[in-house]
Design an enzyme around this catalytic site. Structure first.
Site, short mmCIF file in Angstrom:
data_model
loop_
_atom_site.label_atom_id
_atom_site.label_comp_id
_atom_site.label_asym_id
_atom_site.label_seq_id
_atom_site.Cartn_x
_atom_site.Cartn_y
_atom_site.Cartn_z
CG HIS A 1 -2.03 -1.00 1.06
ND1 HIS A 1 -2.22 -2.04 1.91
CD2 HIS A 1 -2.97 -1.12 0.10
CE1 HIS A 1 -3.24 -2.76 1.50
NE2 HIS A 1 -3.72 -2.22 0.42
NE ARG B 1 -9.66 -0.65 -16.41
CZ ARG B 1 -8.44 -0.17 -16.65
NH1 ARG B 1 -8.14 1.07 -16.30
NH2 ARG B 1 -7.52 -0.93 -17.22
NE ARG C 1 -14.12 -2.25 -19.29
CZ ARG C 1 -13.01 -2.61 -18.65
NH1 ARG C 1 -12.00 -3.11 -19.33
NH2 ARG C 1 -12.89 -2.45 -17.35
CD GLU D 1 -10.70 -7.35 -22.28
OE1 GLU D 1 -9.81 -6.82 -21.60
OE2 GLU D 1 -11.91 -7.16 -22.06
CG ASN E 1 -4.06 -4.30 -18.51
OD1 ASN E 1 -2.98 -4.02 -19.00
ND2 ASN E 1 -4.88 -3.39 -18.02
CG ASP E 2 -8.26 -9.13 -18.88
OD1 ASP E 2 -7.92 -9.83 -17.91
OD2 ASP E 2 -9.10 -8.22 -18.80
NE ARG F 1 -5.68 -7.60 -14.89
CZ ARG F 1 -6.52 -6.83 -15.57
NH1 ARG F 1 -7.21 -7.33 -16.58
NH2 ARG F 1 -6.67 -5.58 -15.27
CB CYS G 1 -7.44 0.63 -23.91
SG CYS G 1 -8.38 -0.89 -23.86
C1 PEP Z 1 -7.15 -4.86 -20.38
O1 PEP Z 1 -7.49 -5.98 -20.04
O2 PEP Z 1 -6.09 -4.59 -20.96
C2 PEP Z 1 -8.00 -3.71 -20.05
C3 PEP Z 1 -7.72 -2.51 -20.49
O3 PEP Z 1 -9.09 -3.95 -19.25
P1 PEP Z 1 -9.01 -4.11 -17.65
O4 PEP Z 1 -7.62 -3.80 -17.22
O5 PEP Z 1 -10.02 -3.18 -17.11
O6 PEP Z 1 -9.38 -5.55 -17.49
MG MG Z 2 -9.55 -6.35 -19.48
#
Ligand code: PEP
Ligand code: MG
Length: 566
Positions: free
Chosen positions: A193, A300, A336, A436, A459-460, A470, A507
């Site tokens: 944190h 988001r 989204r 994703e 990210n996904d 992740r 993104c």
């Molecule tokens: C992603 O998965 O890259 C993304 C932008 O969505 P989130 O991080 O909200 O899952």
């Molecule tokens: Mg995602």
């Protein structure tokens, strides 16, 4: 001789701090046994209630100071403490003890803490056992007030480097607000944190600097070199001069980045790159504009559903989206649809308790297609707000084309329903697909034909391609944006966009990471959406790149990367 302590640096655009040590003791406050006279019992109980109230007031005040771009788990941390303060086990049981035993408020609270600690210790669940720390923080806060403790004088904190075993988010925010210029903690990891908050607050810090509280002395001059994760004490003049100069350079650089706000993201060879912001709350619109974005590439919306018991109404959706659209003026806002599940949880829990793997479960579009009533409410709000500005809609976590078709059918039905009710919307509002999952990336052409644009959620995409959770620190080292499989999938999506004449954006975090931006531009991406804080650095980088040269080089780099041993 200079003393150097090594830890983990928390690097922001300013990685240097030079200042005197302010040692903060965060040990548990121990209350002494004490009795009160029979005729003063009610007064004592009132003193206890007042202290609980003041503790809650302090936390609420601190909560308001949390920077807008701080990850939600920090807010949750403070909310947990607020909830604990409201729990009868803490807020009322000690009053009962004061009444029955005639003891002091401090002693009653201390006994309560000991009882609860034993309960926590007996718990099997490792997560619940960690709640012991939260209990300590809460009880210490009340005891501090009961013992007449005052908050440190701002003048004592301003300009100082705080050295402590650890810092709670509440402490970190309060210290920053009072002018602390750096944090050094004995404990902590890159994702602790303290580290997360220091990053959001833009304060240089070194966490996990074991022994800092024993080796450093109050009032001595120290240097934080967060770039290299070190703390230096007893520096000679040459060393101090070096870090003073570096600090000046970093401050000048931060200032220069800020001045780029209204400058276009134009490369050396004249190519315009669309730099968009990822936001989570309407309040994030301001930092996004400050960062110099040309629109919102990812809004988001799941935060509308968090920290509340009931689901948001269509009107609440509409108001939140309208605020962002208004703030962005002519610029695009990509909303989204709901991506609840896995790492994004709220009180409303659609998953059966037995769900073993939420990342592979009923999340995002899967949940929306099952709970269509919830989905329809959001769709209607997005359609309605499309009449007010430059709005786009984007669907997350698609794997099958039929999911996309079903979602589009629902959107069509809601358009008809709004039309019948005479409510305005933009019939041309672009609808995009987030790519994703590896399945969506491999079949990106089909998605590109069905949608107006694609946006790669790395990210996904990385998580699912490499089978790496992740959110799991234990496999963090395997989470690699440059894995050839990930690069091949990105390449495939970019090509699908070109073949079908549809724009492709990115993104995920990768889009805002300076080290990856030249590669992404070289691969043909022209629209990148990122955290607002990453925008100025990205813009400055792009303004120094020649993209046509990059494209030529990238072909070779990709060839090498793809030929590497996996
Ligand atoms: C992603 O998965 O890259 C993304 C932008 O969505 P989130 O991080 O909200 O899952
Ligand atoms: Mg995602």
């Amino acid at each position: 001789m200079t003393l150097a302590i090594q830890g983990i640096g928390v690097d922001t655009s300013i990685s240097t701090a030079i200042g005197k040590v302010l040692m903060l003791s965060r040990g548990n406050i121990q209350a002494e046994p004490g009795l009160v006279a029979g005729n003063r019992i009610e007064e004592e109980i009132q003193r206890f209630f007042n202290a609980v109230k003041e503790a809650a007031g302090q936390l609420r005040e601190i909560r308001k100071q949390i920077p807008k771009d701080t990850p939600p788990d920090i807010l949750e941390f403070i909310d947990t403490h607020l909830l604990m303060l409201e729990d009868k086990a803490i807020s009322e049981a000690p009053a009962q003890t004061i009444r029955e035993e005639g003891c002091s408020a401090e002693w009653a609270l201390q006994m309560r803490r000991n009882q609860l600690m034993r309960v926590f210790e007996d718990m099997e669940d490792a997560y619940l056992r960690t709640r012991k720390d939260d209990l300590d923080h809460v009880v210490n806060r009340i005891l501090h007030i009961l013992q007449g403790g005052r908050n440190s004088d701002p003048a004592e904190i301003a300009g100082h480097i705080i050295v402590s075993e650890d810092l709670t988010p509440a402490d970190a925010i309060m210290l920053h607000q009072r002018g602390a210029i750096g944090f050094i903690t004995d404990f902590g990891s890159p994702m602790s944190h303290t580290a997360i908050l220091a990053r959001s607050l833009g304060i240089p810090a070194v966490v996990g600097a074991h022994g800092a509280t024993s080796h450093l002395h109050p009032g001595e001059l120290v240097v934080i070199d967060a770039r290299h994760g070190s703390v230096l004490a007893n520096c000679d003049n040459a060393c101090l001069l070096f870090f003073r100069r570096r600090l000046e350079q970093e401050q000048a650089h931060r200032h220069a980045l800020h001045n780029l706000r209204d400058t276009p993201a134009l490369s050396l060879d004249g190519q315009q790159i669309e730099l968009l912001a990822n936001i989570e709350l309407p309040e994030d619109t301001e930092p996004a504009i400050e960062g110099g974005c040309s629109g919102v590439g990812l809004y988001r919306t799941e935060f509308l559903y968090m920290n509340r018991e009931e689901l948001p109404t269509e009107e609440e959706h509409f108001q939140a989206y309208s605020q962002v659209v208004k703030g962005m003026g002519e610029q695009p806002v990509t909303i989204r649809t709901l991506d609840l599940g896995a790492d994004k949880q709220c009180e409303y829990q659609p998953e059966p308790a037995s769900c073993t793997n939420p990342a592979l479960g009923l999340r995002a579009i899967r949940l929306c297609l099952k709970e269509t009533d919830i989905f329809r409410i959001q769709i209607r709000a997005i359609l309605r707000v499309s009449a007010r500005g430059n709005v786009r809609m984007m669907l997350p976590m698609l794997t099958n084309l039929w999911e996309a078709r079903q979602a589009r059918q629902i959107i069509k039905e809601e358009r008809l329903s709004l039309m019948e009710q005479g409510k305005a919307f933009d019939p041309e509002m672009p609808i995009g697909a987030m790519i994703e999952t590896p399945a969506a990336a491999l079949t990106a052409e089909s998605f590109a034909r069905l949608f107006d644009f694609l946006s790669i959620g790395t990210n996904d995409l990385i998580q699912y391609t490499l089978a790496v959770d992740r959110a799991d620190d234990a496999v963090n080292h395997l989470y690699n944006a440059l894995h050839p499989a990930v690069i091949m999938l990105i390449q495939q999506v970019v090509k699908a966009g070109i073949t079908c004449g549809k724009p492709v954006a990115m993104c995920g975090e990768m889009a805002g990471t300076p080290g990856y931006i030249p590669l992404l531009l070289g691969m043909g991406l022209r629209s990148l959406s990122m955290h607002p804080a990453s925008l100025p650095e990205a813009k400055q980088l792009i303004r120094n790149l020649d993209i046509s040269q990059l494209e030529q080089k990238t072909a070779g780099i990709l060839q090498n990367l793809l030929n590497e041993d996996l």
